[in-house]
Design a protein around this motif. Sequence first.
Motif, PDB file in Angstrom:
ATOM      1  N   ARG A  10       0.807  -1.207   0.000  1.00  0.00           N
ATOM      2  CA  ARG A  10       0.000   0.000   0.000  1.00  0.00           C
ATOM      3  C   ARG A  10       0.843   1.261   0.000  1.00  0.00           C
ATOM      4  N   SER A  11       0.554   2.142  -0.917  1.00  0.00           N
ATOM      5  CA  SER A  11       1.272   3.407  -0.910  1.00  0.00           C
ATOM      6  C   SER A  11       0.327   4.546  -0.581  1.00  0.00           C
ATOM      7  N   LYS A  12      -0.961   4.273  -0.675  1.00  0.00           N
ATOM      8  CA  LYS A  12      -1.918   5.360  -0.481  1.00  0.00           C
ATOM      9  C   LYS A  12      -2.966   5.016   0.569  1.00  0.00           C
ATOM     10  N   LEU A  13      -3.598   6.050   1.025  1.00  0.00           N
ATOM     11  CA  LEU A  13      -4.699   5.914   1.963  1.00  0.00           C
ATOM     12  C   LEU A  13      -5.883   5.268   1.255  1.00  0.00           C
ATOM     13  N   PHE A  45      -4.811  19.676   9.182  1.00  0.00           N
ATOM     14  CA  PHE A  45      -3.768  19.418  10.169  1.00  0.00           C
ATOM     15  C   PHE A  45      -3.422  20.696  10.935  1.00  0.00           C
ATOM     16  N   LYS A  88      -4.774  16.371   4.001  1.00  0.00           N
ATOM     17  CA  LYS A  88      -5.722  16.575   5.108  1.00  0.00           C
ATOM     18  C   LYS A  88      -5.932  15.271   5.867  1.00  0.00           C
ATOM     19  N   PRO A  89      -6.452  15.371   7.086  1.00  0.00           N
ATOM     20  CA  PRO A  89      -6.625  14.150   7.888  1.00  0.00           C
ATOM     21  C   PRO A  89      -7.599  13.164   7.240  1.00  0.00           C
ATOM     22  N   SER A  90      -7.337  11.897   7.418  1.00  0.00           N
ATOM     23  CA  SER A  90      -8.253  10.871   6.919  1.00  0.00           C
ATOM     24  C   SER A  90      -9.475  10.819   7.835  1.00  0.00           C
ATOM     25  N   GLN A 141      -8.638   9.862  11.308  1.00  0.00           N
ATOM     26  CA  GLN A 141      -7.776  10.889  11.921  1.00  0.00           C
ATOM     27  C   GLN A 141      -8.569  12.133  12.334  1.00  0.00           C
ATOM     28  N   GLN A 168     -10.467  -0.274   9.227  1.00  0.00           N
ATOM     29  CA  GLN A 168      -9.836  -1.093   8.193  1.00  0.00           C
ATOM     30  C   GLN A 168      -8.371  -0.713   8.004  1.00  0.00           C
ATOM     31  N   SER A 169      -7.597  -1.688   7.655  1.00  0.00           N
ATOM     32  CA  SER A 169      -6.187  -1.446   7.390  1.00  0.00           C
ATOM     33  C   SER A 169      -6.050  -0.448   6.231  1.00  0.00           C
ATOM     34  N   GLY A 170      -5.128   0.478   6.374  1.00  0.00           N
ATOM     35  CA  GLY A 170      -4.921   1.461   5.318  1.00  0.00           C
ATOM     36  C   GLY A 170      -5.707   2.738   5.468  1.00  0.00           C
ATOM     37  N   THR A 171      -6.367   2.934   6.616  1.00  0.00           N
ATOM     38  CA  THR A 171      -7.204   4.112   6.787  1.00  0.00           C
ATOM     39  C   THR A 171      -6.530   5.228   7.586  1.00  0.00           C
ATOM     40  N   THR A 196      -1.959   4.208  11.836  1.00  0.00           N
ATOM     41  CA  THR A 196      -0.550   4.314  12.211  1.00  0.00           C
ATOM     42  C   THR A 196      -0.100   5.766  12.207  1.00  0.00           C
TER      43      THR A 196
HETATM   44  P1  ADP Z   1      -3.345   1.944   8.939  1.00  0.00           P
HETATM   45  O1  ADP Z   1      -2.427   2.062  10.108  1.00  0.00           O
HETATM   46  O2  ADP Z   1      -4.791   2.182   9.272  1.00  0.00           O
HETATM   47  O3  ADP Z   1      -3.148   0.671   8.150  1.00  0.00           O
HETATM   48  P2  ADP Z   1      -1.642   3.968   7.740  1.00  0.00           P
HETATM   49  O4  ADP Z   1      -1.505   5.003   8.797  1.00  0.00           O
HETATM   50  O5  ADP Z   1      -0.494   3.020   7.568  1.00  0.00           O
HETATM   51  O6  ADP Z   1      -3.000   3.130   7.921  1.00  0.00           O
HETATM   52  O7  ADP Z   1      -1.975   4.707   6.376  1.00  0.00           O
HETATM   53  C1  ADP Z   1      -2.146   3.999   5.164  1.00  0.00           C
HETATM   54  C2  ADP Z   1      -1.464   4.734   4.028  1.00  0.00           C
HETATM   55  O8  ADP Z   1      -2.052   6.012   3.866  1.00  0.00           O
HETATM   56  C3  ADP Z   1       0.009   4.996   4.279  1.00  0.00           C
HETATM   57  O9  ADP Z   1       0.676   4.870   3.041  1.00  0.00           O
HETATM   58  C4  ADP Z   1       0.049   6.408   4.803  1.00  0.00           C
HETATM   59  O10 ADP Z   1       1.272   7.020   4.474  1.00  0.00           O
HETATM   60  C5  ADP Z   1      -1.118   7.051   4.082  1.00  0.00           C
HETATM   61  N1  ADP Z   1      -1.800   8.094   4.876  1.00  0.00           N
HETATM   62  C6  ADP Z   1      -2.087   8.082   6.197  1.00  0.00           C
HETATM   63  N2  ADP Z   1      -2.736   9.198   6.569  1.00  0.00           N
HETATM   64  C7  ADP Z   1      -2.891   9.946   5.445  1.00  0.00           C
HETATM   65  C8  ADP Z   1      -3.490  11.227   5.153  1.00  0.00           C
HETATM   66  N3  ADP Z   1      -4.074  11.971   6.095  1.00  0.00           N
HETATM   67  N4  ADP Z   1      -3.449  11.672   3.873  1.00  0.00           N
HETATM   68  C9  ADP Z   1      -2.857  10.922   2.900  1.00  0.00           C
HETATM   69  N5  ADP Z   1      -2.273   9.730   3.101  1.00  0.00           N
HETATM   70  C10 ADP Z   1      -2.291   9.232   4.356  1.00  0.00           C
END
Ligand code: ADP
Length: 447
Positions: free
Chosen positions: A37-40, A64, A84-86, A89, A109-112, A115
């Motif tokens: 995963r590279s993106k949200l 932010f 911007k925050p997801s 977040q 869900q994972s990727g949201t 972290t």
């Molecule tokens: P999780 O812990 O829920 O699996 P992550 O924090 O690892 O999710 O985020 C998933 C992906 O989205 C990562 O590649 C991260 O760099 C990116 N990401 C996290 N927050 C944002 C944000 N606010 N805007 C854009 N990308 C984000």
Amino acid sequence: IPGKMDNLNIENDGNASQNGDENVTPAEFSLMRKALRSKLIHTTNQVDVFQNDPNNPLYSVKSFEALNIPEELIRGIYDMGFSKPSRIQETALPLLLDKHRTNLIAQSQSGTGKTAAFILASLYRVDVSQQEPQIIILSPTYELALQTGEVAKQMAKYKPEITIRYVIRGETLPRNTKIAEHILIGTPGKMIDWALKYNFFNIKKISVFVLDEADVMIDTQGLRAQSIRLKQYLPKSCQMMLFSATYSDEIMDFARQIIPDPVVILKLRLEEQSLDNINQYYIVVRNEEEKYEALTNLFGTVAIGQAFIFCETKISASRLVQQLRKDGHSVGLISGDLTVEQRNEALRRFRDGQERVIVATNVMARGIDVEQVTIVINYDLPTNPETRNIDFDTYLHRIGRTGRFGKEGLAINFVDGDRTMQMIRQLEEHFKRPIKKLDATDVDEIE
Ligand code: ADP
């Protein structure tokens, strides 16, 4: 039910024996998802927030800047490409950064963006005038701890005075050492040793405790008990947060054992995978040679995007990869024969566009979502290992896309006899979507 499936289903349900012992742990699947995963993941669903104290006003942030965090951290965040925050977040960050030091249980869900949220909160809480550990972040495995540390280092780029140390396998310290780093990232057993057995730091000085991947923790022998043990030594004033990608009663019991008086953020309903934006096709072949030939024909034609090819067993997957490489195609392989590092390296190369095609086994396919992939090729259709019937859920998981705005996708299935033809008909009926026939020699008609 069509459209509904637990796409966080990471167990390794008996497929192992069928595929010659492809044992992949939940922690490994989690890592694979992160590597890919590279993106949200964009979620449209609202989060549900439950709090014990309704007098505590909840607010969410849309930027932010609104969070009142040091400028250096904002710069770090922007450098990572966040604007911007997801969704998670927006709700979690105001709580994590507030002066009440709210405790949090968050599931999404994972990727949201979980972290990124707890890393930001951790960096925010560090008191750089004190040269001692203040933050503990627990991860289920060595590799996941490293992954989290990488994110922390990136985000702290413009605040180099914040220091981080790994507490994982392979790290050793001479007796009587006193650790000076602010943030400790590691696995539960090693953290207990360093805190309680060797006294490398004073656990009473910890002001933030993060337990990440709680669902993986409780699935892994011993980690649950170790986490609970460690928690018992933390000072009362410590802010505690727990994150999980999935939800279950068992996870919530564990979470409540660890986190006193929490605000709970849940995203119970998973985004539904849908086949709406997917063009599905099948190609009829008479034998293995024709099948391979049709596949390589596709390679020539379908130049768009990236492809995942799924095979039944790791033997068939590695044979296919060997053949493709021999014929000059650059393809990656994901199977249980590879080490964790090799698998994640392959996924990273794919993510970064160095390789356009990945061949994976059914077992590997279960735990990873291939959001960014535009073409999914079912070289072998997914079947239930016991009944040998078509596996609708895995099919949907492989080729489905999340949300209404998910990009267009293309799925191509191979049919090599009556049995697989029957499966195509079952898929059409089950999902109420046509699967169109494609001539093996003429793939130009693909939309
Ligand atoms: P999780 O812990 O829920 O699996 P992550 O924090 O690892 O999710 O985020 C998933 C992906 O989205 C990562 O590649 C991260 O760099 C990116 N990401 C996290 N927050 C944002 C944000 N606010 N805007 C854009 N990308 C984000």
